[in-house]
Design a protein around this motif. Structure first.
Motif, PDB file in Angstrom:
ATOM      1  N   ASP A 166       2.560  42.455  49.538  1.00  0.00           N
ATOM      2  CA  ASP A 166       2.342  43.079  48.278  1.00  0.00           C
ATOM      3  C   ASP A 166       3.211  44.109  47.934  1.00  0.00           C
ATOM      4  O   ASP A 166       3.994  44.666  48.774  1.00  0.00           O
ATOM      5  CB  ASP A 166       0.824  43.844  48.371  1.00  0.00           C
ATOM      6  CG  ASP A 166       0.326  44.201  47.120  1.00  0.00           C
ATOM      7  OD1 ASP A 166       0.764  43.806  46.349  1.00  0.00           O
ATOM      8  OD2 ASP A 166      -0.687  45.154  47.130  1.00  0.00           O
ATOM      9  N   ALA A 167       3.724  43.695  46.792  1.00  0.00           N
ATOM     10  CA  ALA A 167       4.697  44.644  46.147  1.00  0.00           C
ATOM     11  C   ALA A 167       6.116  44.492  46.947  1.00  0.00           C
ATOM     12  O   ALA A 167       6.893  45.530  47.148  1.00  0.00           O
ATOM     13  CB  ALA A 167       4.392  46.196  45.990  1.00  0.00           C
TER      14      ALA A 167
ATOM     15  N   ARG B 189       2.935  39.749  45.127  1.00  0.00           N
ATOM     16  CA  ARG B 189       1.799  40.563  44.623  1.00  0.00           C
ATOM     17  C   ARG B 189       0.539  40.142  45.181  1.00  0.00           C
ATOM     18  O   ARG B 189       0.013  39.064  44.715  1.00  0.00           O
ATOM     19  CB  ARG B 189       1.906  40.674  43.236  1.00  0.00           C
ATOM     20  CG  ARG B 189       0.939  41.791  42.671  1.00  0.00           C
ATOM     21  CD  ARG B 189       1.064  42.003  41.326  1.00  0.00           C
ATOM     22  NE  ARG B 189       0.154  43.046  40.720  1.00  0.00           N
ATOM     23  CZ  ARG B 189       0.217  43.585  39.258  1.00  0.00           C
ATOM     24  NH1 ARG B 189       1.152  43.049  38.654  1.00  0.00           N
ATOM     25  NH2 ARG B 189      -0.708  44.548  39.130  1.00  0.00           N
TER      26      ARG B 189
ATOM     27  N   VAL C  50      11.448  46.487  46.651  1.00  0.00           N
ATOM     28  CA  VAL C  50      10.546  46.795  45.658  1.00  0.00           C
ATOM     29  C   VAL C  50      10.812  46.185  44.420  1.00  0.00           C
ATOM     30  O   VAL C  50      11.802  46.453  43.655  1.00  0.00           O
ATOM     31  CB  VAL C  50      10.323  48.385  45.651  1.00  0.00           C
ATOM     32  CG1 VAL C  50       9.206  48.734  44.834  1.00  0.00           C
ATOM     33  CG2 VAL C  50      10.310  48.870  47.025  1.00  0.00           C
TER      34      VAL C  50
ATOM     35  N   ALA D 102       6.704  47.417  40.180  1.00  0.00           N
ATOM     36  CA  ALA D 102       6.139  48.313  40.995  1.00  0.00           C
ATOM     37  C   ALA D 102       6.601  49.812  40.713  1.00  0.00           C
ATOM     38  O   ALA D 102       7.498  50.142  41.436  1.00  0.00           O
ATOM     39  CB  ALA D 102       6.020  47.903  42.646  1.00  0.00           C
TER      40      ALA D 102
ATOM     41  N   ARG E 120       8.013  54.766  45.709  1.00  0.00           N
ATOM     42  CA  ARG E 120       7.860  53.326  45.632  1.00  0.00           C
ATOM     43  C   ARG E 120       7.835  52.711  46.953  1.00  0.00           C
ATOM     44  O   ARG E 120       8.495  53.274  47.933  1.00  0.00           O
ATOM     45  CB  ARG E 120       8.962  52.877  44.750  1.00  0.00           C
ATOM     46  CG  ARG E 120       9.012  53.675  43.376  1.00  0.00           C
ATOM     47  CD  ARG E 120      10.026  52.968  42.503  1.00  0.00           C
ATOM     48  NE  ARG E 120      10.075  51.626  42.137  1.00  0.00           N
ATOM     49  CZ  ARG E 120      10.722  50.635  42.434  1.00  0.00           C
ATOM     50  NH1 ARG E 120      12.047  50.739  43.375  1.00  0.00           N
ATOM     51  NH2 ARG E 120      10.787  49.433  42.012  1.00  0.00           N
TER      52      ARG E 120
ATOM     53  N   PHE F  76       6.211  49.168  49.543  1.00  0.00           N
ATOM     54  CA  PHE F  76       5.644  47.735  49.491  1.00  0.00           C
ATOM     55  C   PHE F  76       4.771  47.809  50.800  1.00  0.00           C
ATOM     56  O   PHE F  76       4.548  48.893  51.485  1.00  0.00           O
ATOM     57  CB  PHE F  76       6.656  46.532  49.727  1.00  0.00           C
ATOM     58  CG  PHE F  76       7.688  46.920  50.999  1.00  0.00           C
ATOM     59  CD1 PHE F  76       7.543  46.573  52.208  1.00  0.00           C
ATOM     60  CD2 PHE F  76       8.921  47.465  50.360  1.00  0.00           C
ATOM     61  CE1 PHE F  76       8.492  46.802  53.227  1.00  0.00           C
ATOM     62  CE2 PHE F  76      10.138  47.850  51.274  1.00  0.00           C
ATOM     63  CZ  PHE F  76       9.768  47.470  52.700  1.00  0.00           C
TER      64      PHE F  76
ATOM     65  N   HIS G  64       5.608  38.664  34.863  1.00  0.00           N
ATOM     66  CA  HIS G  64       4.975  40.037  34.873  1.00  0.00           C
ATOM     67  C   HIS G  64       5.141  40.521  33.347  1.00  0.00           C
ATOM     68  O   HIS G  64       6.050  40.021  32.766  1.00  0.00           O
ATOM     69  CB  HIS G  64       5.906  40.922  35.726  1.00  0.00           C
ATOM     70  CG  HIS G  64       5.792  40.589  37.175  1.00  0.00           C
ATOM     71  ND1 HIS G  64       4.661  40.708  37.836  1.00  0.00           N
ATOM     72  CD2 HIS G  64       7.100  40.094  37.934  1.00  0.00           C
ATOM     73  CE1 HIS G  64       5.011  40.154  39.120  1.00  0.00           C
ATOM     74  NE2 HIS G  64       6.141  39.715  39.142  1.00  0.00           N
TER      75      HIS G  64
END
Length: 393
Positions: A30-31, A36, A86, A90, A98, A100, A393
């Motif tokens: 995720d991220a 994602r 990253v 995000a 920041r 992940f 995105h």
């Protein structure tokens, strides 16, 4: 990115036969780069396919990162450039942080055990949260409570008079891998924590990145320990050692490798040169030997990959848990571009070999392939094909 629904409930151990050896059955990202909330199911032979930018290679990178952390590597060695992982979408939180998330589920004697890890990439690289769960119960949790300290607050299940033990752990190491050094194992609760942690560590550590580089495989090399590197740049040394194997084992290697060659293949040998180095040779018949330096990239990659599949950890520079019997371990080969430089016939032969080897339960493969190879592999018993799509995105 194609998102595969996350498993929300663990199977009941009373109804599902548990595997005798720990196996990573699911990878979560995720991220992380282009991923994602991606959940990837992993079988004995798992092939990732998809267009450029779909996250095939970074999925393998995520698995490798977990494997290295489980082996005790520090965070900065595993992620030398964490900010690059990253994704741009995000954004930072109110404190400018920041990061992940990585996670996996490991099936084994202790049941399905989940590990989830939150990594802060900016402003400073550190682990800010970790969860180890067994059948829905949290056995270990960590949290960053004071950004000024290089530790996290950890709490693990104890049972008995003191249900939870709390202590500080370093923020640059995987807490799960440190538990055997911190948990006494004197209560049933502690034994449960240790069993879950060992299951995760054993499964993850038994991984080998296999990325043969033909330009590096053609040269003569010094005699060494005969253990193949990830790039297989010491192919001649590996084959030099293989000459001491028994006839049956050597014949199995020869049969498996021969499918990737055009023309006749009757032997794989290595000869010692005057300067003390060794060079690898392929035999085409009585009195006919060809130095591997003359082989094409496809033949060299097929030879290296079949060597890894057929020989296992005793010929690979891997990092298994030496305390665990080999019957309890399953080696996982991570192969980015499994079909790279292979023609259609070679790719099909390699997949057939991989499916056969993975069917024994001692070896697993997570690789990336092109669309043509993926199409040929769909519907094959024991093969899981996961198609990833670029996320917009």
């Amino acid at each position: 990115m194609t998102v595969i629904p996350m498993r929300t409930t663990a199977p009941s151990p009373s109804r599902v036969a548990l595997p005798a050896r720990p196996l990573v059955g699911e990878l979560r990202l995720d991220a992380f780069a282009s991923h994602r909330r991606t959940v990837l199911p992993l079988g004995p032979l798992t092939l990732l396919t998809g267009g450029s930018g779909s996250g095939k290679s970074t999925a393998l990178l995520g698995y490798e990162a977990l494997a290295r952390l489980a082996a005790g590597d520090p965070l900065d060695a595993v992620f030398p450039d964490p900010a690059a992982l990253v994704p741009e979408w995000a954004g930072a939180d109110a404190r400018g942080r920041r990061g992940f998330r990585l996670g996996c589920t490991v099936d084994g004697p202790a049941g399905p055990v989940g590990l989830d890890l939150a990594v802060q990439a900016e402003p400073a690289l550190r682990i800010v949260g970790e969860r180890l769960k067994d059948h829905g119960q949290t056995l270990l949790s960590t949290a960053l409570l004071d950004a000024r300290r290089s530790t996290v607050q950890a709490a693990w299940h104890t049972g008995g008079d003191v249900p939870v033990t709390r202590a500080h752990l370093p923020d640059d190491r995987l807490g799960t891998a440190l538990l055997p050094l911190r948990v006494a194992g004197t209560t049933q609760g502690q034994l449960r924590v240790l069993a879950a942690a060992e299951q995760v560590v054993v499964a993850l550590r038994s991984a080998f990145v296999c990325d043969p580089r033909p330009p590096l495989m053609r040269a003569a090399v010094p005699v060494g320990d005969g253990l193949s590197t990830s790039a297989c740049d010491n192919l001649a040394d590996v084959l030099y050692r293989a000459q001491g194997w028994g006839a049956q084992r050597h014949a199995r290697l020869l049969t498996g490798a021969a499918a990737g060659f055009s023309g006749r293949l009757t032997g794989l040998t290595a000869e010692r040169l005057e300067d003390g180095t060794v060079r690898a040779l392929v035999e085409r018949g009585p009195g006919r030997s060809t130095p591997v330096g003359r082989l094409g990239d496809g033949e060299l990659r097929y030879l290296a990959l079949s060597l890894a599949l057929l020989t296992g950890p005793d010929v690979l520079v891997a990092d298994p848990h030496v305390e665990v019997p080999s019957a309890m371990r399953a080696l996982t080969l991570l192969a980015d571009g499994l079909d790279r430089s292979l023609d259609t016939r070679q790719a099909e032969e390699l997949l057939a070999l991989a499916a056969s080897v993975c069917g024994t339960g001692h070896t697993r493969v997570l690789g990336t392939v092109g669309e043509a190879t993926a199409a040929a592999a769909r519907g094959t018993a024991g093969v899981t094909v996961v198609e990833l799509a670029p996320r917009r995105h």
